[in-house]
Design an enzyme around this catalytic site. Structure first.
Site, PDB file in Angstrom:
ATOM      1  N   ASP A  77       0.853  -1.192   0.000  1.00  0.00           N
ATOM      2  CA  ASP A  77       0.000   0.000   0.000  1.00  0.00           C
ATOM      3  C   ASP A  77       0.886   1.237   0.000  1.00  0.00           C
ATOM      4  O   ASP A  77       1.366   1.678   1.035  1.00  0.00           O
ATOM      5  CB  ASP A  77      -0.922   0.010   1.217  1.00  0.00           C
ATOM      6  CG  ASP A  77      -1.954   1.131   1.177  1.00  0.00           C
ATOM      7  OD1 ASP A  77      -1.758   2.094   0.406  1.00  0.00           O
ATOM      8  OD2 ASP A  77      -2.949   1.050   1.904  1.00  0.00           O
ATOM      9  N   HIS A 137       0.181   8.154   3.706  1.00  0.00           N
ATOM     10  CA  HIS A 137       0.836   7.502   4.841  1.00  0.00           C
ATOM     11  C   HIS A 137       2.339   7.737   4.889  1.00  0.00           C
ATOM     12  O   HIS A 137       3.011   7.227   5.790  1.00  0.00           O
ATOM     13  CB  HIS A 137       0.546   6.004   4.797  1.00  0.00           C
ATOM     14  CG  HIS A 137      -0.906   5.684   4.694  1.00  0.00           C
ATOM     15  ND1 HIS A 137      -1.801   5.959   5.703  1.00  0.00           N
ATOM     16  CD2 HIS A 137      -1.634   5.149   3.668  1.00  0.00           C
ATOM     17  CE1 HIS A 137      -3.019   5.584   5.320  1.00  0.00           C
ATOM     18  NE2 HIS A 137      -2.940   5.100   4.091  1.00  0.00           N
TER      19      HIS A 137
END
Length: 281
Positions: A182, A187
């Site tokens: 991911d 993030h």
């Protein structure tokens, strides 16, 4: 409805294949904190050749086998809102699978749109392996005249939890977890996080989910991944790297209810349910 979204019927059903190796399952285990407190602990998940520790995949590794939802918007406006993983049989530490995915609902929540996406994971022998049901919230995509999502009742269980675990989240935890695939810059990239109105990159919701699931595995399932049947949770707030995650567990017949909170006591996972497997897998 905004152009980036449409009714469920206009999203094509997709079929993809997935392959994973021992290195992938080990990388995932490290990404959700296995062995951080004691490197000699959880060797079954963090190594493949330790004496007396038959290698196994953490049950929530199966979330990585799900198909990607269709494009819903820029990373700054898309949030992971919930996850339900159902394991139909124990997950092998390496293997191949075929994944069929569909959008099952697009709901008008006024402040945004809620998109439900389901992946059915089968082994190449055709036998079902896992089902991953995912909810994604798209900020600002609401008010298109659609119906609201069905409301599911949920509240913190009464009484004190039967088990409480505290996990110190490393400052680089999101960078470790993203190695499992991911690569959403929300993030990792401070500029993308600021554009989303956040003070900094947030931990992946599925990383928080993985930490909680490890707690459940050891507190409720005696460390046996083959006993895990279903884990479901709502992602209620972001968790930031460097914070502390507290997982609260209330045991129930056949499983447990759980909640997870950040260092200020704010719930980051809510309405958590664990179901154990009944009988042989």
């Amino acid at each position: 409805m905004p152009s980036r979204l449409c009714s469920p019927n206009c999203y094509p059903r997709t079929t993809t294949e997935r392959a994973w190796t021992v290195a992938d399952t080990i990388r995932y285990a490290l990404g959700v904190g296995a062995g951080q407190t004691d490197p000699a602990d959880e060797l079954r998940f963090t190594t493949e050749n330790s004496t007396g520790h038959r290698h196994a995949a953490l049950p929530t590794f199966a979330t990585l086998l799900a198909a990607e939802p269709p494009y819903l918007g820029e990373p700054a406006v898309v949030r992971h809102a919930g996850e339900t993983l159902t394991l139909h049989r124990p997950l092998p530490p390496a293997g191949h699978a075929r994944v069929t995915a569909t959008v099952t609902g697009v709901y008008d929540q006024t402040s945004g749109a809620l998109v439900h996406h389901r992946s059915e994971v089968h082994g190449l022998d055709g036998a079902p392996l896992a089902t991953v049901e995912r909810a994604m919230f798209v900020i600002g995509a609401g008010v298109f005249g659609g119906r609201r999502a069905p409301v599911t009742a949920g509240q913190r269980p009464a009484g004190q939890p039967d088990h409480t675990a505290h996990h110190r989240i490393r400052a680089d935890q999101a960078l470790l977890y993203r190695l499992s695939g991911d690569r959403n810059p929300l993030h990792s990239d401070p500029a993308v996080a600021r554009a989303a109105g956040l003070p900094g990159p947030v931990l992946h919701g599925l990383c928080t989910y993985g930490f909680a699931a490890r707690t459940l595995l050891h507190a409720v399932a005696d460390g046996d991944p083959d006993r895990i049947h279903r884990i479901s949770a709502r992602f209620s707030a972001p968790l930031f790297p460097g914070d502390t995650l507290t997982v609260l567990v209330w045991r129930r017949p056949g499983g447990a209810l759980f909640q997870a909170a950040d260092g200020r006591g704010r719930p980051v996972l809510d309405r958590g349910v664990l179901e154990l497997r009944r009988g042989p897998a």
